[in-house]
Scaffold this motif. Structure first.
Motif, mmCIF file in Angstrom:
data_model
loop_
_atom_site.group_PDB
_atom_site.id
_atom_site.type_symbol
_atom_site.label_atom_id
_atom_site.label_comp_id
_atom_site.label_asym_id
_atom_site.label_seq_id
_atom_site.Cartn_x
_atom_site.Cartn_y
_atom_site.Cartn_z
ATOM 1 N N CYS A 103 0.857 -1.179 0.000
ATOM 2 C CA CYS A 103 0.000 0.000 0.000
ATOM 3 C C CYS A 103 0.893 1.229 0.000
ATOM 4 C CB CYS A 103 -0.894 -0.004 1.235
ATOM 5 S SG CYS A 103 -1.845 1.508 1.393
ATOM 6 N N CYS B 85 0.096 3.622 3.266
ATOM 7 C CA CYS B 85 0.455 3.305 4.652
ATOM 8 C C CYS B 85 1.573 2.284 4.760
ATOM 9 C CB CYS B 85 -0.767 2.853 5.438
ATOM 10 S SG CYS B 85 -1.361 1.215 5.000
ATOM 11 N N CYS C 281 -6.703 -1.698 0.733
ATOM 12 C CA CYS C 281 -5.884 -1.899 1.920
ATOM 13 C C CYS C 281 -6.785 -1.987 3.154
ATOM 14 C CB CYS C 281 -4.905 -0.742 2.058
ATOM 15 S SG CYS C 281 -3.978 -0.751 3.582
#
Ligand SMILES: [Zn+2]
Ligand SMILES: [Zn+2]
Lengths: 208, 222
Positions: free
Chosen positions: A12, A15, A26
């Motif tokens: 991702c 993050c 995600c």
């Protein structure tokens, strides 16, 4: 020593968490997961072209229109910078020239170079290109200086007949140009630089 | 660099990786390199070995400091909107401009977009970003469950980051000052100094925001 993609995973970008490659969103932050943004380059070039198209009129039309008792003066971006230099404020003139001419033009060239290098599987140092990208991203917003100056002056210098300043059409196209090139840089998926480079390990030892 | 490289260890084998979606793994958002996440000691940073992107920063009491700075930024932005940041005088006529004036200064057609964009980039975006961060971190810092929609709020705050241009505006004020020296006498108003202070606060504020740590504490708090 692998990348998430080689390990059959998808990372991702918002993050930094890692998920099975089939997953679409995600679980941690909700962002859409894309292993590699395949259409990234098209998007980058579309914003890039929009930015360039806006940048041309931004330099041809006046940015500021100054009306005084005796005269009406129309200044383009470069003309305005020379005007400042004429008053002896060389430092400020340099800031304007760097923010409105040097940064946008080097940004156009750098983005085009990065896209080409990825497209052609360039053997150039990936770390060097990553650095170039980071510089572009950091520096791009500073081009807005001239737009802010126009906004400030045209609300401030309203002294009836003595002097008044109005924004010229270039202020709009220049602002759009800056915004489009920022979007262009942000659409670029830097992982594409690293995918096609095979000289990572040498750089590692050098940097550590 | 020496400190950085030791903090994140490479994934050793394929089998460790194959466990998938474990929160132990962290991938560099810029180059996709995979690591076993290990939180560095306080004040330390974990840096990607391949592309040197900072992956994790830990700072003492980062949460409470982000909240405190966020409060200061909110107050400064709100105040800076109403006070004049530049004053001008020529031939006995004077004028002063606040951000509120800028918002309403471009009256003609498409140029309204320029003043709208200016106000958005220097007031609205920094303000919204700060408030979102306070909203996300407030409950966590005080040991409560995360606020509703905290994840979307934090993701939005991070997306807004490059569009907050307070410090660019502060330089813009200085350029504006030089531009009209022959036309009129210009002076900085109180809001200019607020902007200068604001720019410093925003930079420190950003330095405390470690995306990975906040995501982790959001997850842990749920
Ligand atoms: Zn995520
Ligand atoms: Zn990396």
């Amino acid at each position: 020593m692998t990348t998430a993609k080689e390990a059959g995973l998808v990372a991702c970008r918002s993050c930094a968490s890692v998920w099975p490659v089939a997953q679409e969103h995600c679980d941690r932050c909700g962002a859409r997961l894309v292993s590699r943004h395949e259409t990234s380059l098209q998007q980058v070039m579309a914003w890039w072209a929009a930015g360039l198209i806006c940048y041309i009129p931004a330099n041809m039309y006046p940015m500021l229109v100054t009306e005084t008792l005796t005269s009406t003066q129309r200044n383009t971006i470069v003309g305005g910078a020379f005007e400042i230099a004429h008053h002896g404020e060389y430092g400020i003139a340099a800031i304007v020239l760097i923010a409105s001419v040097l940064i946008p033009i080097s940004k156009f060239m750098a983005i085009a170079y990065l896209c080409l290098s990825v497209h052609r599987h360039s053997a150039q140092s990936a770390l060097g290109r990553q650095r170039l990208y980071e510089v572009i991203e950091f520096v791009g917003r500073w081009s807005m200086i001239d737009v802010f100056v126009v906004a400030i002056l045209s609300s401030l210098v309203q002294l009836s007949v003595v002097a008044s300043i109005h924004p010229g059409p270039a202020s709009l196209t220049f602002a759009l140009s800056v915004i489009f090139t920022m979007l262009s840089a942000r659409s670029f998926d830097t992982r594409l630089i690293w995918d096609r480079s095979d000289c990572n390990n040498n750089e590692l030892t050098e940097a550590a | 660099m020496a400190l950085a490289a030791t903090q994140v260890s490479d994934t050793k084998s394929e089998s460790a990786v194959a466990k998938t979606a474990s929160s132990e793994l962290i991938a560099c958002p810029n180059c996709d390199w995979l690591y076993q996440a290990r939180i560095p000691e306080e004040g330390g940073r974990a840096v990607c070995k391949r592309c040197h992107t900072v992956l994790i920063t830990t700072r003492q009491e980062a949460g409470i400091r982000i909240l405190a700075l966020g409060l200061a930024i909110t107050i400064l932005v709100a105040a800076a909107v109403f006070f004049p940041f530049l004053q001008i005088s020529a031939a006995g006529i004077g004028n002063r401009a606040s951000l509120l004036d800028i918002a309403t200064s471009f009256r003609s057609g498409a140029l309204v977009l320029v003043s709208a964009a200016t106000v958005m980039l220097i007031v609205l975006v920094p303000l919204v970003r700060t408030l979102l961060l306070c909203y996300v971190l407030g409950p966590i810092v005080f040991g409560r469950r995360p606020a509703p929609h905290a994840r979307i709020a934090f993701r939005t705050a991070q997306e807004l980051k490059p569009w907050a241009m307070t410090e660019v505006f502060a330089i813009g004020c200085a350029v504006a000052l030089a531009k009209v020296t022959d036309l009129a006498r210009l002076e900085f108003g109180p809001a200019f100094w607020m902007f200068a202070l604001l720019s410093v606060f925003v930079v420190i504020h950003d330095a405390y925001v470690c995306s990975w740590s906040i995501w982790k504490s959001l997850e842990d708090a749920e």
